[in-house]
Enzyme design. Structure first.
Site, PDB file in Angstrom:
ATOM      1  N   GLU A  26       0.823  -1.222   0.000  1.00 48.27           N
ATOM      2  CA  GLU A  26       0.000   0.000   0.000  1.00 48.27           C
ATOM      3  C   GLU A  26       0.854   1.268   0.000  1.00 48.27           C
ATOM      4  O   GLU A  26       0.358   2.359   0.235  1.00 48.27           O
ATOM      5  CB  GLU A  26      -0.986  -0.043   1.176  1.00 48.27           C
ATOM      6  CG  GLU A  26      -2.034  -1.149   0.979  1.00 48.27           C
ATOM      7  CD  GLU A  26      -3.032  -1.307   2.119  1.00 48.27           C
ATOM      8  OE1 GLU A  26      -2.663  -1.036   3.293  1.00 48.27           O
ATOM      9  OE2 GLU A  26      -4.179  -1.721   1.835  1.00 48.27           O
ATOM     10  N   GLU A  82     -10.266  -5.187   8.577  1.00 46.72           N
ATOM     11  CA  GLU A  82      -9.170  -4.214   8.566  1.00 46.72           C
ATOM     12  C   GLU A  82      -8.127  -4.578   7.501  1.00 46.72           C
ATOM     13  O   GLU A  82      -7.669  -3.713   6.765  1.00 46.72           O
ATOM     14  CB  GLU A  82      -8.522  -4.168   9.959  1.00 46.72           C
ATOM     15  CG  GLU A  82      -7.284  -3.300  10.074  1.00 46.72           C
ATOM     16  CD  GLU A  82      -7.585  -1.806  10.002  1.00 46.72           C
ATOM     17  OE1 GLU A  82      -8.772  -1.431  10.000  1.00 46.72           O
ATOM     18  OE2 GLU A  82      -6.644  -1.016   9.938  1.00 46.72           O
ATOM     19  N   TYR A  85      -4.897  -9.957   2.971  1.00 46.07           N
ATOM     20  CA  TYR A  85      -3.617  -9.988   2.258  1.00 46.07           C
ATOM     21  C   TYR A  85      -3.265 -11.417   1.876  1.00 46.07           C
ATOM     22  O   TYR A  85      -3.383 -12.339   2.687  1.00 46.07           O
ATOM     23  CB  TYR A  85      -2.508  -9.410   3.145  1.00 46.07           C
ATOM     24  CG  TYR A  85      -1.138  -9.453   2.509  1.00 46.07           C
ATOM     25  CD1 TYR A  85      -0.801  -8.573   1.477  1.00 46.07           C
ATOM     26  CD2 TYR A  85      -0.184 -10.378   2.919  1.00 46.07           C
ATOM     27  CE1 TYR A  85       0.445  -8.621   0.873  1.00 46.07           C
ATOM     28  CE2 TYR A  85       1.075 -10.426   2.328  1.00 46.07           C
ATOM     29  CZ  TYR A  85       1.380  -9.547   1.309  1.00 46.07           C
ATOM     30  OH  TYR A  85       2.620  -9.591   0.702  1.00 46.07           O
ATOM     31  N   GLY A  92      -4.036 -15.357  -6.912  1.00 44.60           N
ATOM     32  CA  GLY A  92      -4.712 -15.935  -8.068  1.00 44.60           C
ATOM     33  C   GLY A  92      -5.055 -17.405  -7.902  1.00 44.60           C
ATOM     34  O   GLY A  92      -5.385 -18.071  -8.873  1.00 44.60           O
ATOM     35  N   GLY A  94      -7.359 -18.321  -5.435  1.00 43.02           N
ATOM     36  CA  GLY A  94      -8.613 -18.355  -4.690  1.00 43.02           C
ATOM     37  C   GLY A  94      -8.452 -18.142  -3.192  1.00 43.02           C
ATOM     38  O   GLY A  94      -9.431 -18.268  -2.446  1.00 43.02           O
ATOM     39  N   GLY A  96      -7.556 -15.321  -1.442  1.00 41.15           N
ATOM     40  CA  GLY A  96      -8.206 -14.082  -0.988  1.00 41.15           C
ATOM     41  C   GLY A  96      -9.716 -14.262  -0.909  1.00 41.15           C
ATOM     42  O   GLY A  96     -10.352 -13.859   0.072  1.00 41.15           O
ATOM     43  N   SER A  97     -10.268 -14.889  -1.928  1.00 36.88           N
ATOM     44  CA  SER A  97     -11.717 -15.144  -1.937  1.00 36.88           C
ATOM     45  C   SER A  97     -12.111 -16.056  -0.773  1.00 36.88           C
ATOM     46  O   SER A  97     -13.147 -15.856  -0.138  1.00 36.88           O
ATOM     47  CB  SER A  97     -12.126 -15.798  -3.251  1.00 36.88           C
ATOM     48  OG  SER A  97     -11.811 -14.952  -4.333  1.00 36.88           O
ATOM     49  N   ASN A 123      -6.115   0.606  -5.976  1.00 31.45           N
ATOM     50  CA  ASN A 123      -5.926  -0.848  -5.878  1.00 31.45           C
ATOM     51  C   ASN A 123      -6.986  -1.573  -6.715  1.00 31.45           C
ATOM     52  O   ASN A 123      -7.900  -2.226  -6.201  1.00 31.45           O
ATOM     53  CB  ASN A 123      -5.975  -1.286  -4.418  1.00 31.45           C
ATOM     54  CG  ASN A 123      -5.527  -2.721  -4.226  1.00 31.45           C
ATOM     55  OD1 ASN A 123      -5.304  -3.444  -5.197  1.00 31.45           O
ATOM     56  ND2 ASN A 123      -5.420  -3.140  -2.984  1.00 31.45           N
ATOM     57  N   TYR A 130     -13.452  -7.427  -5.146  1.00 35.94           N
ATOM     58  CA  TYR A 130     -14.554  -7.141  -4.215  1.00 35.94           C
ATOM     59  C   TYR A 130     -15.865  -6.972  -4.983  1.00 35.94           C
ATOM     60  O   TYR A 130     -16.911  -7.460  -4.550  1.00 35.94           O
ATOM     61  CB  TYR A 130     -14.247  -5.871  -3.417  1.00 35.94           C
ATOM     62  CG  TYR A 130     -13.051  -6.003  -2.487  1.00 35.94           C
ATOM     63  CD1 TYR A 130     -12.784  -7.202  -1.839  1.00 35.94           C
ATOM     64  CD2 TYR A 130     -12.214  -4.928  -2.235  1.00 35.94           C
ATOM     65  CE1 TYR A 130     -11.709  -7.333  -0.989  1.00 35.94           C
ATOM     66  CE2 TYR A 130     -11.122  -5.041  -1.381  1.00 35.94           C
ATOM     67  CZ  TYR A 130     -10.872  -6.247  -0.764  1.00 35.94           C
ATOM     68  OH  TYR A 130      -9.806  -6.367   0.086  1.00 35.94           O
TER      69      TYR A 130
HETATM   70  N1  ACO Z   1      -3.503 -13.131 -10.363  1.00 37.38           N
HETATM   71  C1  ACO Z   1      -4.577 -13.681 -10.948  1.00 37.38           C
HETATM   72  N2  ACO Z   1      -5.846 -13.357 -10.670  1.00 37.38           N
HETATM   73  C2  ACO Z   1      -6.070 -12.427  -9.754  1.00 37.38           C
HETATM   74  C3  ACO Z   1      -4.995 -11.824  -9.100  1.00 37.38           C
HETATM   75  C4  ACO Z   1      -3.667 -12.184  -9.455  1.00 37.38           C
HETATM   76  N3  ACO Z   1      -2.566 -11.611  -8.886  1.00 37.38           N
HETATM   77  N4  ACO Z   1      -5.497 -10.973  -8.214  1.00 37.38           N
HETATM   78  C5  ACO Z   1      -6.833 -11.050  -8.309  1.00 37.38           C
HETATM   79  N5  ACO Z   1      -7.220 -11.904  -9.253  1.00 37.38           N
HETATM   80  C6  ACO Z   1      -8.613 -12.144  -9.659  1.00 37.38           C
HETATM   81  C7  ACO Z   1      -8.896 -13.553 -10.047  1.00 37.38           C
HETATM   82  O1  ACO Z   1      -9.118 -13.556 -11.446  1.00 37.38           O
HETATM   83  C8  ACO Z   1     -10.146 -13.957  -9.292  1.00 37.38           C
HETATM   84  O2  ACO Z   1     -11.236 -13.936 -10.108  1.00 37.38           O
HETATM   85  P1  ACO Z   1     -12.011 -15.333 -10.405  1.00 37.38           P
HETATM   86  O3  ACO Z   1     -12.505 -15.825  -9.064  1.00 37.38           O
HETATM   87  O4  ACO Z   1     -13.088 -14.944 -11.321  1.00 37.38           O
HETATM   88  O5  ACO Z   1     -10.983 -16.233 -10.996  1.00 37.38           O
HETATM   89  C9  ACO Z   1     -10.366 -12.875  -8.244  1.00 37.38           C
HETATM   90  O6  ACO Z   1      -9.458 -11.820  -8.516  1.00 37.38           O
HETATM   91  C10 ACO Z   1     -10.121 -13.391  -6.868  1.00 37.38           C
HETATM   92  O7  ACO Z   1      -8.945 -14.109  -6.906  1.00 37.38           O
HETATM   93  P2  ACO Z   1      -8.316 -14.796  -5.655  1.00 37.38           P
HETATM   94  O8  ACO Z   1      -7.367 -15.813  -6.176  1.00 37.38           O
HETATM   95  O9  ACO Z   1      -9.317 -15.214  -4.658  1.00 37.38           O
HETATM   96  O10 ACO Z   1      -7.544 -13.536  -5.053  1.00 37.38           O
HETATM   97  P3  ACO Z   1      -6.130 -13.567  -4.314  1.00 37.38           P
HETATM   98  O11 ACO Z   1      -5.941 -14.799  -3.541  1.00 37.38           O
HETATM   99  O12 ACO Z   1      -5.079 -13.145  -5.257  1.00 37.38           O
HETATM  100  O13 ACO Z   1      -6.369 -12.384  -3.267  1.00 37.38           O
HETATM  101  C11 ACO Z   1      -6.011 -10.091  -2.915  1.00 37.38           C
HETATM  102  C12 ACO Z   1      -6.794 -11.126  -3.718  1.00 37.38           C
HETATM  103  C13 ACO Z   1      -6.327 -10.233  -1.438  1.00 37.38           C
HETATM  104  C14 ACO Z   1      -6.475  -8.707  -3.401  1.00 37.38           C
HETATM  105  C15 ACO Z   1      -4.513 -10.320  -3.177  1.00 37.38           C
HETATM  106  O14 ACO Z   1      -4.251 -10.186  -4.561  1.00 37.38           O
HETATM  107  C16 ACO Z   1      -3.615  -9.392  -2.401  1.00 37.38           C
HETATM  108  O15 ACO Z   1      -3.259  -9.658  -1.255  1.00 37.38           O
HETATM  109  N6  ACO Z   1      -3.236  -8.256  -3.006  1.00 37.38           N
HETATM  110  C17 ACO Z   1      -2.313  -7.315  -2.391  1.00 37.38           C
HETATM  111  C18 ACO Z   1      -2.881  -6.735  -1.095  1.00 37.38           C
HETATM  112  C19 ACO Z   1      -4.276  -6.203  -1.252  1.00 37.38           C
HETATM  113  O16 ACO Z   1      -4.627  -5.570  -2.239  1.00 37.38           O
HETATM  114  N7  ACO Z   1      -5.089  -6.432  -0.201  1.00 37.38           N
HETATM  115  C20 ACO Z   1      -6.438  -5.888  -0.112  1.00 37.38           C
HETATM  116  C21 ACO Z   1      -6.384  -4.530   0.481  1.00 37.38           C
HETATM  117  S1  ACO Z   1      -7.975  -3.958   1.083  1.00 37.38           S
HETATM  118  C22 ACO Z   1      -8.065  -4.565   2.696  1.00 37.38           C
HETATM  119  O17 ACO Z   1      -7.098  -5.001   3.239  1.00 37.38           O
HETATM  120  C23 ACO Z   1      -9.393  -4.529   3.409  1.00 37.38           C
END
Ligand code: ACO
Length: 159
Positions: A26, A82, A85, A92, A94, A96-97, A123, A130
């Site tokens: 961030e 809060e 991550y 990618g 799943g 985060g989901s 972001n 989301y």
């Molecule tokens: N690579 C591929 N696909 C991604 C990626 C990536 N790096 N990031 C997000 N996606 C997409 C996917 O296509 C997926 O869509 P689908 O379900 O249709 O296939 C969707 O987003 C969810 O993907 P997940 O695999 O569940 O997401 P992931 O495990 O990557 O977690 C997160 C998402 C938390 C945003 C992660 O990328 C991350 O930690 N990013 C950096 C920190 C961040 O942005 N945190 C959120 C801040 S807000 C807060 O803290 C309240």
């Protein structure tokens, strides 16, 4: 394989490390003032102020979510997310989901009607994720924070 577990006090240093990684993502690497000792005391002491779940991929830490009880005078009891991550190598898959879904499940089990959180406006990948999960964005609301000198100055005006 993904597992999600409740954190324990033994995870305080890990949680602090992941908080630091999120802050770096961030673009605020020096903004984290909480220490692992703070996390241990505030999250796992006599009256915990937050809950943390840890995602592990084949037993290795891969991400976390940290949340706490929230109350809205409009909606009643909810949860505030809060931090969410996932470590770069594990994105990618799943995770985060899955963390988000576990927080949603906690809300439902506790009869809390919503989960609320903030995300930085640049972001886009998190925002898209989301939205894909049905979150609405409250664009007309600004987030306010009072701390440091401002907080002290206002305290002095209390009669
Ligand atoms: N690579 C591929 N696909 C991604 C990626 C990536 N790096 N990031 C997000 N996606 C997409 C996917 O296509 C997926 O869509 P689908 O379900 O249709 O296939 C969707 O987003 C969810 O993907 P997940 O695999 O569940 O997401 P992931 O495990 O990557 O977690 C997160 C998402 C938390 C945003 C992660 O990328 C991350 O930690 N990013 C950096 C920190 C961040 O942005 N945190 C959120 C801040 S807000 C807060 O803290 C309240």
């Amino acid at each position: 394989m993904l597992t999600i577990r409740d954190a324990t006090i033994a995870d305080a240093a890990l949680i602090r490390r992941l908080i630091g990684e999120l802050a770096t993502f961030e673009k605020e690497p020096d903004a984290v003032r909480t220490t692992a000792a703070d996390i241990a005391r505030d999250g796992f002491g006599a009256s915990p102020q937050f809950r943390t779940i840890i995602a592990e991929w084949d037993g290795a830490p891969a991400g976390f979510a940290l949340f706490f009880d929230y109350y809205s005078t409009w909606r009643g009891a909810g949860l505030y997310l809060e931090d969410l991550y996932v470590c770069p190598d594990y994105r990618g898959r799943g995770i985060g989901s899955a963390l988000l879904a576990r927080v949603a499940r906690a809300a439902e089990q506790e009869r809390r009607s919503f989960v609320k959180w903030s995300v930085l406006d640049w972001n886009q990948s998190a925002i898209e994720m989301y939205k894909a999960h049905g979150a609405e964005f409250l664009d007309e609301w600004r987030t306010a924070l009072l701390s440091g000198d401002g907080l002290r100055r206002l305290t002095e005006k209390d009669c």
